[in-house]
Every structure is written in C-alpha cells, then in structure tokens.
Design a protein around this motif. Structure first.
Motif, mmCIF file in Angstrom:
data_model
loop_
_atom_site.group_PDB
_atom_site.id
_atom_site.type_symbol
_atom_site.label_atom_id
_atom_site.label_comp_id
_atom_site.label_asym_id
_atom_site.label_seq_id
_atom_site.Cartn_x
_atom_site.Cartn_y
_atom_site.Cartn_z
ATOM 1 N N ILE A 1 0.838 -1.203 0.000
ATOM 2 C CA ILE A 1 0.000 0.000 0.000
ATOM 3 C C ILE A 1 0.869 1.247 0.000
ATOM 4 N N GLU A 2 1.938 1.230 0.795
ATOM 5 C CA GLU A 2 2.812 2.404 0.880
ATOM 6 C C GLU A 2 3.411 2.756 -0.478
ATOM 7 N N SER A 3 3.982 1.765 -1.151
ATOM 8 C CA SER A 3 4.611 2.042 -2.448
ATOM 9 C C SER A 3 3.574 2.448 -3.483
ATOM 10 N N SER A 4 2.403 1.838 -3.437
ATOM 11 C CA SER A 4 1.348 2.170 -4.390
ATOM 12 C C SER A 4 0.860 3.608 -4.210
ATOM 13 N N VAL A 5 0.632 3.996 -2.949
ATOM 14 C CA VAL A 5 0.143 5.354 -2.671
ATOM 15 C C VAL A 5 1.189 6.394 -3.046
ATOM 16 N N LEU A 6 2.453 6.141 -2.692
ATOM 17 C CA LEU A 6 3.518 7.087 -3.036
ATOM 18 C C LEU A 6 3.647 7.233 -4.551
ATOM 19 N N CYS A 7 3.627 6.105 -5.245
ATOM 20 C CA CYS A 7 3.740 6.154 -6.705
ATOM 21 C C CYS A 7 2.547 6.878 -7.314
ATOM 22 N N ALA A 8 1.347 6.569 -6.838
ATOM 23 C CA ALA A 8 0.137 7.216 -7.365
ATOM 24 C C ALA A 8 0.175 8.717 -7.118
ATOM 25 N N MET A 9 0.659 9.106 -5.956
ATOM 26 C CA MET A 9 0.763 10.527 -5.624
ATOM 27 C C MET A 9 1.729 11.229 -6.570
ATOM 28 N N VAL B 1 -5.144 2.525 -10.903
ATOM 29 C CA VAL B 1 -4.370 1.948 -9.802
ATOM 30 C C VAL B 1 -5.123 0.755 -9.222
ATOM 31 N N ARG B 2 -4.384 -0.317 -8.970
ATOM 32 C CA ARG B 2 -4.972 -1.494 -8.336
ATOM 33 C C ARG B 2 -4.983 -1.309 -6.828
ATOM 34 N N ALA B 3 -6.145 -1.462 -6.207
ATOM 35 C CA ALA B 3 -6.268 -1.367 -4.753
ATOM 36 C C ALA B 3 -5.995 -2.729 -4.121
ATOM 37 N N LEU B 4 -5.353 -2.703 -2.955
ATOM 38 C CA LEU B 4 -5.006 -3.933 -2.246
ATOM 39 C C LEU B 4 -5.911 -4.201 -1.046
ATOM 40 N N SER B 5 -6.657 -3.186 -0.615
ATOM 41 C CA SER B 5 -7.548 -3.339 0.534
ATOM 42 C C SER B 5 -8.583 -2.220 0.504
ATOM 43 N N ASP B 6 -9.567 -2.306 1.394
ATOM 44 C CA ASP B 6 -10.588 -1.257 1.470
ATOM 45 C C ASP B 6 -9.966 0.080 1.859
ATOM 46 N N ASP B 7 -9.049 0.064 2.829
ATOM 47 C CA ASP B 7 -8.389 1.311 3.251
ATOM 48 C C ASP B 7 -7.559 1.897 2.109
ATOM 49 N N HIS B 8 -6.871 1.036 1.391
ATOM 50 C CA HIS B 8 -6.086 1.482 0.246
ATOM 51 C C HIS B 8 -7.000 2.136 -0.789
ATOM 52 N N TYR B 9 -8.142 1.529 -1.023
ATOM 53 C CA TYR B 9 -9.123 2.074 -1.981
ATOM 54 C C TYR B 9 -9.514 3.499 -1.569
ATOM 55 N N GLU C 1 -8.953 7.073 -3.513
ATOM 56 C CA GLU C 1 -10.068 7.992 -3.795
ATOM 57 C C GLU C 1 -9.710 9.411 -3.372
ATOM 58 N N HIS C 2 -9.107 9.555 -2.202
ATOM 59 C CA HIS C 2 -8.717 10.878 -1.706
ATOM 60 C C HIS C 2 -7.663 11.523 -2.601
ATOM 61 N N LEU C 3 -6.842 10.698 -3.231
ATOM 62 C CA LEU C 3 -5.825 11.220 -4.148
ATOM 63 C C LEU C 3 -6.427 11.647 -5.487
ATOM 64 N N GLY C 4 -7.670 11.262 -5.728
ATOM 65 C CA GLY C 4 -8.318 11.636 -6.984
ATOM 66 C C GLY C 4 -7.902 10.776 -8.161
ATOM 67 N N VAL C 5 -7.546 9.521 -7.889
ATOM 68 C CA VAL C 5 -7.160 8.601 -8.970
ATOM 69 C C VAL C 5 -8.347 8.419 -9.924
ATOM 70 N N ASP C 6 -8.062 8.440 -11.224
ATOM 71 C CA ASP C 6 -9.132 8.353 -12.231
ATOM 72 C C ASP C 6 -9.912 7.042 -12.143
ATOM 73 N N HIS C 7 -9.184 5.924 -12.083
ATOM 74 C CA HIS C 7 -9.824 4.612 -12.066
ATOM 75 C C HIS C 7 -9.140 3.733 -11.036
ATOM 76 N N ILE C 8 -9.926 3.208 -10.082
ATOM 77 C CA ILE C 8 -9.392 2.297 -9.074
ATOM 78 C C ILE C 8 -9.953 0.912 -9.339
ATOM 79 N N VAL C 9 -9.064 -0.049 -9.509
ATOM 80 C CA VAL C 9 -9.510 -1.421 -9.733
ATOM 81 C C VAL C 9 -9.209 -2.242 -8.486
#
Length: 218
Positions: A77-85, A97-105, A109-117
C-alpha cells in the motif's frame, strides 16, 4: 489504432494487463524495480525498464504524460500510494491503480485517482453472484442496483415460458431482454415472444430484484 500504455509494477495482475494490451496490438512500457520480472517480459513487451516506482526522478525520466494511460500495480500500500501521488502530479492522461484493501481504496479515492480497480473484491462478488444465481453465466454491475446479465436457458425455463413469451419480461418495466444467442447466431432485436430452447443464452438488463425472479424460475 495503436495506443501507448505504461504499466508500473509487473506482478501477476500488471503482467496480465500488459500482455493483453500487447496482444491487442498496443505499445506497452513495463516498469518494475525487480530485475527478474523485467527480464522475464523483456521480449514480450514493447519496452521494459528497471526503475524504482517511488523515485520521482525516475518517473520524470519516463515522461509518463506521453502515454494514453498509466496503470500502477505495486505490492504494498505504501509504495502504491507514493507512486500514485507522484504520478498524479505529472499530468498523465489517465491513471489506473490497483487497490489492495478497502483502506487502500479510500486513500486512492482521496488522491483523486481516475480509475481504481479492486480485482479481488470485484471477482469475489462476481463468484458469489454466480454461485447464488444458478443460470447466470456473467453479470456486469451498472450501479444503483442495475445489472446486465447473461443467462443460459435451462429446460426448466423453457417449460416455464409457456404462452406468455420470455417469462412475461415485457410486463415488467424493471427488466428488459436485450439479445438472444443461439449457437453462432446473435439476435440483437429479439421479440419478447421469441421461443427459447435449452442451451440458448439471453442478455437481460434491469433491476437486480427483477432479474432474481427470472433466475428463480430456472
């Protein structure tokens, strides 16, 4: 028309997406910090790069805004969020961006990612629906309780059809028949009174409760 895509993270999901895009004759840049993953796909993707997806300078060198879309599939989650940011501030055309958990999702969303899978979540729901609805071959949620479903016609449905057409669907505004597939033939303008045979596939659209009533007659 060939397009250009970048896939950051070549784990199973990212690799699958990248290879399928190549199969569809698009250009794909595969990026991962793991040399083994990159080497394994070097001859199958258009371009591959060994890079740290959390490193802003490395991302700048990739010039990601030139791609039609960027997919991030990282292992934590950490690497995914940092990269997405970092990627979201680089004017990319479309970010997935692929989500790994509900919290990650929620973070994405807060980052404004276009599409979360969220493939594990979505596939789990899909499997549960398929187990619950015996005749359903496939189903797609349209949101707000509306679905498109593909149903295989059983002998029980054929016998229940009787004289009133396809389960009287035309009398129910919350569900509608869209198409009938029989062998290699697809009828996209079916008559609600069309005769059905066991083995036919029908495409229905509408409210899930109405579609459940159809399935209950199988």
């Amino acid at each position: 028309m060939s397009r250009q895509y970048a896939v950051i993270g070549l784990g199973y999901f990212g690799m699958t997406v990248a290879l399928e895009l190549v199969r569809q004759e698009h250009e794909v840049l595969g990026i991962d910090h793991d040399e083994g993953r990159v080497d394994a796909l070097a001859n199958q993707l258009t371009h591959t790069v060994i890079a740290d997806p959390k490193d802003e300078r490395a991302l700048d060198e990739l010039d990601l805004k030139r791609f039609d879309a960027v997919l991030i599939d990282l292992d934590t989650i950490e690497s995914s969020v940092l990269c997405a940011m970092h990627v979201s501030t680089r004017e990319v055309q479309e970010l997935w961006v692929r989500a790994l958990s509900d919290d990650h999702y929620k973070l994405l969303e807060h980052l404004g990612v276009d599409h979360i899978v969220y493939p594990e979540h979505d596939q789990g729901i899909h499997v549960a629906q398929s187990i619950n609805h015996r005749t359903v071959v496939d189903m797609i949620s349209l949101g707000d309780g509306q679905y498109v479903i593909e149903v295989e016609i059983t002998q029980a449905l054929v016998e229940h059809q009787g004289e009133g057409g396809i389960m009287h669907l035309h009398e129910n505004e919350s569900a509608r028949l869209v198409a009938i597939k029989r062998d290699d033939n697809l009828d996209c303008s079916p008559d609600n009174n069309a005769d059905l045979r066991a083995g036919d596939h029908v495409i229905l659209i509408g409210d899930l409760d109405a579609l459940k009533r159809f399935d209950a007659k199988a």
